[in-house]
Write a protein that holds these residues in place. Structure first.
Motif, PDB file in Angstrom:
ATOM      1  N   UNK A 112       0.859  -1.240   0.004  1.00  0.00           N
ATOM      2  CA  UNK A 112       0.075   0.152   0.127  1.00  0.00           C
ATOM      3  C   UNK A 112       0.828   1.193  -0.102  1.00  0.00           C
ATOM      4  N   UNK A 113       1.811   1.230   0.807  1.00  0.00           N
ATOM      5  CA  UNK A 113       2.767   2.401   0.876  1.00  0.00           C
ATOM      6  C   UNK A 113       3.740   2.571  -0.262  1.00  0.00           C
ATOM      7  N   UNK A 114       4.049   1.573  -1.013  1.00  0.00           N
ATOM      8  CA  UNK A 114       4.613   1.599  -2.082  1.00  0.00           C
ATOM      9  C   UNK A 114       3.780   2.213  -3.328  1.00  0.00           C
ATOM     10  N   UNK A 115       2.496   1.877  -3.379  1.00  0.00           N
ATOM     11  CA  UNK A 115       1.520   2.035  -4.471  1.00  0.00           C
ATOM     12  C   UNK A 115       1.583   3.497  -4.188  1.00  0.00           C
ATOM     13  N   UNK A 116       1.171   4.114  -2.951  1.00  0.00           N
ATOM     14  CA  UNK A 116       0.833   5.554  -2.723  1.00  0.00           C
ATOM     15  C   UNK A 116       2.351   6.278  -3.057  1.00  0.00           C
ATOM     16  N   UNK A 117       3.451   5.686  -2.702  1.00  0.00           N
ATOM     17  CA  UNK A 117       4.750   6.474  -3.192  1.00  0.00           C
ATOM     18  C   UNK A 117       4.689   6.524  -4.856  1.00  0.00           C
ATOM     19  N   UNK A 118       4.325   5.551  -5.318  1.00  0.00           N
ATOM     20  CA  UNK A 118       4.360   5.788  -6.850  1.00  0.00           C
ATOM     21  C   UNK A 118       3.528   6.576  -7.415  1.00  0.00           C
ATOM     22  N   UNK A 119       2.389   6.800  -6.691  1.00  0.00           N
ATOM     23  CA  UNK A 119       1.042   7.777  -7.207  1.00  0.00           C
ATOM     24  C   UNK A 119       0.080   6.740  -8.151  1.00  0.00           C
ATOM     25  N   UNK A 120      -0.842   7.180  -8.410  1.00  0.00           N
ATOM     26  CA  UNK A 120      -2.121   6.686  -9.004  1.00  0.00           C
ATOM     27  C   UNK A 120      -2.596   7.639 -10.107  1.00  0.00           C
ATOM     28  N   UNK A 121      -2.814   6.987 -11.463  1.00  0.00           N
ATOM     29  CA  UNK A 121      -3.205   7.962 -12.602  1.00  0.00           C
ATOM     30  C   UNK A 121      -4.437   7.295 -12.982  1.00  0.00           C
TER      31      UNK A 121
END
Length: 204
Positions: A112-121
């Motif tokens: 979850x934290x990794x996805x948050x860091x990567x960002x979502x488009x």
């Protein structure tokens, strides 16, 4: 207005050992095009086979979830897939150089934290939904498993577990909205009983 599909904004990697294999593994979550879904690419195997994360490809659920597609497999996918869904990501390609997703701390939170860091488009295509129009039941009495799905206007999950154990006891959890996943559910960790560890040690 229909919701749009989403993917991660950029690649992001995590490294750790597989819980069952003990192998050090690196997994990279990559952006993927519309209608791609969740797919794993085994970069450690010749030809880099793709394993699609579809329900019909689930082959093993003993202490983890293994999916098999055209002879290639990937194990312990449940925490990563839960994180993707819980964070509202519809499309992602996971490149992995081993047979098992790293366990990290035993929960979905690191993903979850990794996805948050990567960002979502947001993407252009609309999300596609399955609509449950009548009550659906599944039971496996040999394993004490029961699953029931009801028609509803919202996505909600109620879970009960009872391992007949004084240590774990009877437990209940309820997710009323997927937005609760990150704060309330992603840090929940997997567990194993001592007698299961002893059994594995004697048989390996």
């Amino acid at each position: 207005m229909a919701e749009k599909q989403r993917t991660v904004a950029q690649p992001i990697s995590l490294t750790g050992r597989g819980l069952h294999s003990g192998i050090e593994v690196k997994v990279t979550i990559n952006p993927a095009p519309e209608n791609h879904g969740y797919q794993f690419k085994r970069t450690d195997i010749e030809g880099n086979p793709i394993i699609r994360a579809l329900a019909e490809y689930v082959k093993i659920t003993e202490r983890s979830t293994t999916i098999v597609d055209k002879g290639a497999s990937i194990t312990t996918v449940e925490h990563l897939l839960a994180a993707l869904y819980g964070m509202g990501v519809d499309n992602a390609l996971m490149e992995i150089n081993g047979p098992e997703v790293p366990i990290i701390d035993g929960s979905a939170k690191p993903f979850v934290e990794a996805i948050k860091t990567a960002g979502i488009v947001e993407q252009q295509a609309d999300r596609v939904y399955y609509t449950i129009r009548e009550k659906i039941e599944f039971k496996d009495e040999s394993k004490g498993i029961e699953l029931t799905a009801y028609p509803d206007d919202e996505f909600m999950i109620d879970v009960h577990i009872d391992y007949q154990s004084k240590v774990v006891g009877h437990q209940y959890a309820s997710l009323k909205n997927i937005s609760e996943f990150k704060a309330e559910f992603s840090s929940c960790r997997t567990f194993v009983f001592l007698h299961e560890i002893e059994f594995l040690q004697k048989n390996n």
